[in-house]
Design a protein around this motif. Structure first.
Motif, PDB file in Angstrom:
ATOM      1  N   SER A 193       5.285 -11.509  92.239  1.00 27.04           N
ATOM      2  CA  SER A 193       5.441 -12.766  92.979  1.00 27.04           C
ATOM      3  C   SER A 193       6.549 -13.653  92.402  1.00 27.04           C
ATOM      4  O   SER A 193       6.823 -14.726  92.928  1.00 27.04           O
ATOM      5  CB  SER A 193       4.108 -13.521  93.020  1.00 27.04           C
ATOM      6  N   ILE A 194       7.185 -13.207  91.305  1.00 22.02           N
ATOM      7  CA  ILE A 194       8.315 -13.947  90.727  1.00 22.02           C
ATOM      8  C   ILE A 194       9.612 -13.293  91.201  1.00 22.02           C
ATOM      9  O   ILE A 194       9.784 -12.083  91.028  1.00 22.02           O
ATOM     10  CB  ILE A 194       8.279 -13.901  89.182  1.00 22.02           C
ATOM     11  N   PRO A 195      10.526 -14.065  91.800  1.00 28.53           N
ATOM     12  CA  PRO A 195      11.802 -13.454  92.214  1.00 28.53           C
ATOM     13  C   PRO A 195      12.496 -12.812  91.007  1.00 28.53           C
ATOM     14  O   PRO A 195      12.553 -13.422  89.926  1.00 28.53           O
ATOM     15  CB  PRO A 195      12.611 -14.652  92.728  1.00 28.53           C
ATOM     16  N   PRO A 196      13.014 -11.588  91.169  1.00 26.77           N
ATOM     17  CA  PRO A 196      13.585 -10.853  90.033  1.00 26.77           C
ATOM     18  C   PRO A 196      14.632 -11.640  89.230  1.00 26.77           C
ATOM     19  O   PRO A 196      14.637 -11.569  88.009  1.00 26.77           O
ATOM     20  CB  PRO A 196      14.192  -9.610  90.691  1.00 26.77           C
ATOM     21  N   HIS A 197      15.475 -12.416  89.913  1.00 23.75           N
ATOM     22  CA  HIS A 197      16.533 -13.111  89.177  1.00 23.75           C
ATOM     23  C   HIS A 197      16.003 -14.274  88.338  1.00 23.75           C
ATOM     24  O   HIS A 197      16.721 -14.839  87.528  1.00 23.75           O
ATOM     25  CB  HIS A 197      17.623 -13.607  90.149  1.00 23.75           C
ATOM     26  N   LYS A 198      14.741 -14.635  88.518  1.00 20.73           N
ATOM     27  CA  LYS A 198      14.157 -15.723  87.712  1.00 20.73           C
ATOM     28  C   LYS A 198      13.324 -15.206  86.539  1.00 20.73           C
ATOM     29  O   LYS A 198      12.702 -15.993  85.825  1.00 20.73           O
ATOM     30  CB  LYS A 198      13.276 -16.594  88.602  1.00 20.73           C
ATOM     31  N   ARG A 199      13.311 -13.903  86.350  1.00 20.49           N
ATOM     32  CA  ARG A 199      12.394 -13.333  85.353  1.00 20.49           C
ATOM     33  C   ARG A 199      13.001 -13.270  83.957  1.00 20.49           C
ATOM     34  O   ARG A 199      12.907 -12.244  83.265  1.00 20.49           O
ATOM     35  CB  ARG A 199      11.957 -11.938  85.783  1.00 20.49           C
ATOM     36  N   VAL A 200      13.646 -14.348  83.526  1.00 21.74           N
ATOM     37  CA  VAL A 200      14.184 -14.408  82.162  1.00 21.74           C
ATOM     38  C   VAL A 200      13.493 -15.558  81.434  1.00 21.74           C
ATOM     39  O   VAL A 200      13.547 -16.706  81.881  1.00 21.74           O
ATOM     40  CB  VAL A 200      15.712 -14.633  82.167  1.00 21.74           C
ATOM     41  N   VAL A 201      12.840 -15.253  80.322  1.00 20.96           N
ATOM     42  CA  VAL A 201      12.099 -16.275  79.572  1.00 20.96           C
ATOM     43  C   VAL A 201      12.393 -16.130  78.078  1.00 20.96           C
ATOM     44  O   VAL A 201      13.008 -15.160  77.641  1.00 20.96           O
ATOM     45  CB  VAL A 201      10.568 -16.151  79.814  1.00 20.96           C
ATOM     46  N   MET A 202      11.959 -17.116  77.302  1.00 24.42           N
ATOM     47  CA  MET A 202      12.145 -17.039  75.846  1.00 24.42           C
ATOM     48  C   MET A 202      10.821 -17.256  75.129  1.00 24.42           C
ATOM     49  O   MET A 202      10.005 -18.079  75.546  1.00 24.42           O
ATOM     50  CB  MET A 202      13.151 -18.094  75.385  1.00 24.42           C
ATOM     51  N   THR A 203      10.620 -16.486  74.050  1.00 23.92           N
ATOM     52  CA  THR A 203       9.476 -16.692  73.147  1.00 23.92           C
ATOM     53  C   THR A 203       9.986 -16.754  71.721  1.00 23.92           C
ATOM     54  O   THR A 203      11.201 -16.747  71.497  1.00 23.92           O
ATOM     55  CB  THR A 203       8.462 -15.540  73.250  1.00 23.92           C
TER      56      THR A 203
END
Ligand SMILES: [Zn+2]
Length: 312
Positions: A193-203
């Motif tokens: 349900s998350i658009p592929p181009h928004k799937r960048v995150v940081m931990t």
């Protein structure tokens, strides 16, 4: 690494073990898990047939755990010790040696398709480069298909030291495996349900390589595969540049690490702080990640809510 030696020792022990004598009232199998996530797997497979201790507890960091004197006695009394392996538990080797345990030490990542560490991939062709953290990413439990292998390995290990309860262990493992299969499907649907181009995150550290690989996201982190070395200033600077260039959708702290570095990077880049992910430990019983299944659901839904809050 010590599994093979212990297995040979075990062959002689089976005949001496009261558990193998078939006594129904025999004491429970004394199981030691190296950290809370393996403890949760073991509890599902062992049920009421085992007494379980986890060395590194809720919200503890197994990379840098300092054993307590009681841990030596705990391991010395174990019938079986369940560990991740791949140099994840830095404290383990010395503790096993100090305890002089004869119990098998079982590495549960056996049989899993491992991901190479990025450090290893970068240093190929550089002779003389020594690796401190091993060639593989140890955080294999962060993909549910791998968790199913841990569970299979635990059932096999319990059967080998306690054959009289093997049927129970196998049945328990099968029941838990069905809930893991359902969990895997749920996480795939959540991430889809998350658009592929928004799937960048940081931990904080590189704990989510298997999650990223399995479910199709990108995780950035200032710290590497282990938390035992601090992020370098140049590494942080280049990460900040990368976050400003790319669109990092959200930044998360982890339950096992100091949140300050992540918070500082978020402030400097204007990235959105979006909650806490559970990487290398469960939460306490009242937290949102008291079991492995709850932990994985919490992580997936926390990421999804941070990036697409409007999706119900
Ligand atoms: Zn880690």
């Amino acid at each position: 690494m010590f599994t093979r030696l212990r297995t040979i020792a075990l062959a002689g022990l089976v005949f001496l073990s009261p558990l193998a004598a078939g006594a129904a009232s025999a004491k429970k199998l004394n199981v030691v898990a190296s950290f809370s996530i393996i403890g949760d797997f073991a509890r599902h497979v062992g049920g009421d047939r085992i007494d379980l201790r986890s060395l590194v507890g809720a919200n503890g960091d197994p990379h840098v755990y300092e054993p307590r004197p009681g841990d030596v006695r705990t391991i010395a009394a174990a019938d079986i010790v369940l560990v991740n392996g791949l140099q994840f538990e830095g404290f383990l080797r010395r503790l096993i040696e100090a305890s002089r345990t004869k119990a098998p030490v079982v590495e549960l990542t056996k049989g899993i398709q491992l991901l190479r560490s990025r450090e290893q991939a970068h240093s190929q062709g550089q002779p003389g480069h020594h690796h401190h953290h091993g060639d593989y990413d140890p955080h294999a439990w962060q993909a549910v298909p791998n968790a199913r292998v841990y569970v299979k390995n635990i059932a096999k290990a319990f059967c080998s030291v306690d054959p009289s309860s093997c049927k129970t262990y196998e049945t328990n493992a099968k029941v838990f495996d069905a809930s893991l299969t359902a969990l895997d499907a749920e996480i795939r649907a959540t991430i889809a349900s998350i658009p592929p181009h928004k799937r960048v995150v940081m931990t904080a550290h590189e704990a989510f390589g298997y999650f990223a690989h399995e479910y199709g996201l990108t995780f950035l982190a200032p710290e590497g595969l282990s938390t035992d070395t601090e992020a370098s200033a140049s590494g942080i600077a280049s990460l900040i540049r990368q976050i400003k260039q790319d669109n990092v959708s959200a930044v998360f702290v982890e339950n096992i690490t100091d949140p300050r570095l992540v918070q500082r990077i978020a402030t400097e880049t204007g990235a959105k702080m979006a909650g806490e992910l559970y990487s290398d430990a469960l939460s306490g019983p009242d937290g949102p990640a008291a079991t492995y299944v709850d932990m994985m659901k919490h992580n997936a839904s926390t990421i999804r809510k941070a990036i697409v809050p409007d999706v119900p």
